[in-house]
Motif scaffolding. Structure first.
Motif, mmCIF file in Angstrom:
data_model
loop_
_atom_site.group_PDB
_atom_site.id
_atom_site.type_symbol
_atom_site.label_atom_id
_atom_site.label_comp_id
_atom_site.label_asym_id
_atom_site.label_seq_id
_atom_site.Cartn_x
_atom_site.Cartn_y
_atom_site.Cartn_z
ATOM 1 N N CYS A 1 0.860 -1.163 0.168
ATOM 2 C CA CYS A 1 0.043 0.166 0.004
ATOM 3 C C CYS A 1 0.944 1.139 0.008
ATOM 4 O O CYS A 1 2.105 1.319 0.335
ATOM 5 N N CYS B 1 -3.086 2.014 7.006
ATOM 6 C CA CYS B 1 -4.283 2.926 7.872
ATOM 7 C C CYS B 1 -4.378 1.890 9.076
ATOM 8 O O CYS B 1 -4.363 0.457 8.934
ATOM 9 N N CYS C 1 -7.042 -1.150 9.171
ATOM 10 C CA CYS C 1 -7.331 -1.860 8.076
ATOM 11 C C CYS C 1 -7.499 -3.375 8.431
ATOM 12 O O CYS C 1 -7.024 -3.843 8.937
#
Ligand code: SF4
Length: 326
Positions: free
Chosen positions: A109, A113, A116
């Motif tokens: 990615c 986050c 996630c």
């Protein structure tokens, strides 16, 4: 001008660098988890949006690992959606729903986050030719859409991406190739002329669903990158996750919806948080979410209200949590 690869290398990967950059004082440093199970990865653009010494800002909450991630809650587990089970038909393909499937194009990615739902898995496939995946898709004429997800499909090099897209483009029964990406938010420079040239060559309809949670994630470069996609007649939609301390107010959701529609981007999904281990501190109750959506509906036009949905294992589609009359 820096290339997207250069910008990617400049992302914060060491927590000590990030906390120094954020000028955290001792009381805030004590809240940070310096040994997170999901490594820190924050593009500089996003770190620049975090006010100094402020861990309560929505951008900080999304990307800075906090000790709250170590909270144990029995409902929050590693695989709440059972993605490691029967829906995984090849190492990189998840076939859950009729007519469409998810291709995990890469495990990588642009950012990590903290909530996630795939943070506990390694989806990295060594086979960038996607031979097994393409064979499966070719042999299933009921499929009309492939969703490129991850990780983030834009983490792939242009060569690998082009190769995959050209093969998908030649499969007659496919109609749509959909990207799920957060790259344009963290490193909008990824939307290069070369990438646009590849997309322009495709016969299939392309759709982009950009993951964005609060209005602060938009800026001029992000807007320009997304405009380059809409200029190619590529519909751009948003998907967001309802997160405590990030967007759990009608004001924040309204700001995000208006920021999106003013850029020609339509709000698509607001997801109820998946109960992933380490993310319990982000949970917003379902009833609270429904109340927020009802309030949002009073304040913005119907087309600016995302569908509030949850994903449950074995369900054949996402489950709407509220159906609004427009
Ligand atoms: S960009 Fe998407 S896949 Fe990657 S860490 Fe964030 S939520 Fe997970």
């Amino acid at each position: 001008m820096k290339t997207w690869r250069m910008l990617q290398k400049e992302s914060f990967t060491k927590l000590s660098d990030l906390t120094t950059y954020l000028e955290l004082t001792q009381d805030n440093l004590e809240l940070v988890d310096f040994s997170p199970h999901f490594p820190c990865l924050v593009p500089r653009r996003l770190a620049e949006k975090i006010p100094k010494n402020c861990l309560t800002h929505p951008m900080a909450r999304q990307f800075v690992p906090l000790k709250e991630e170590k909270w144990e809650s029995p409902d929050f587990i590693e695989d709440p959606l059972c993605e490691q089970g029967g829906v995984r038909v090849t190492p990189s393909l998840l076939h859950k729903y009729d007519g469409r499937l998810l291709l995990i194009a890469t495990g990588a990615c642009a950012m990590h986050c903290r909530y996630c739902f795939r943070q506990h898995f390694s989806y990295q496939s060594e086979d960038k030719s996607f031979t097994q995946e393409l064979d499966y898709i070719r042999q299933n004429p009921t499929l009309h859409e492939v969703i490129l997800s991850g990780g983030d499909p834009l983490s792939l090099s242009d060569d690998h991406l082009e190769n995959l897209l050209m093969h998908l483009d030649q499969i007659d029964h496919l109609q749509v190739i959909r990207f799920h990406s957060r790259f344009p938010i963290g490193i909008p420079e990824r939307i290069t002329d070369e990438l646009l040239t590849i997309l322009k060559r495709l016969k299939k309809q392309i759709v982009f669903v950009v993951h964005i949670n609060c209005a602060d994630e938009y800026d001029e470069e992000v807007t320009q990158a997304l405009r380059k996609l809409t200029a190619l007649s590529i519909p751009v939609l948003t998907q967001s996750v309802l997160l405590k301390g990030v967007n759990d107010s009608a004001l924040a959701l309204k700001a995000l919806s208006l920021a999106s529609i003013s850029r020609g981007i339509l709000p698509y999904y607001l997801h109820k948080l998946d109960k992933i281990r380490g993310a319990a501190h982000f949970e917003v109750g379902e009833n609270e979410g429904i109340a927020l959506i009802k309030e949002l509906r009073k304040q913005v036009p119907g087309y600016a209200v995302p569908q509030f949905v949850a994903e449950y294992p074995k369900e054949r589609s996402k489950t709407p949590l509220i159906v609004l009359q427009n």
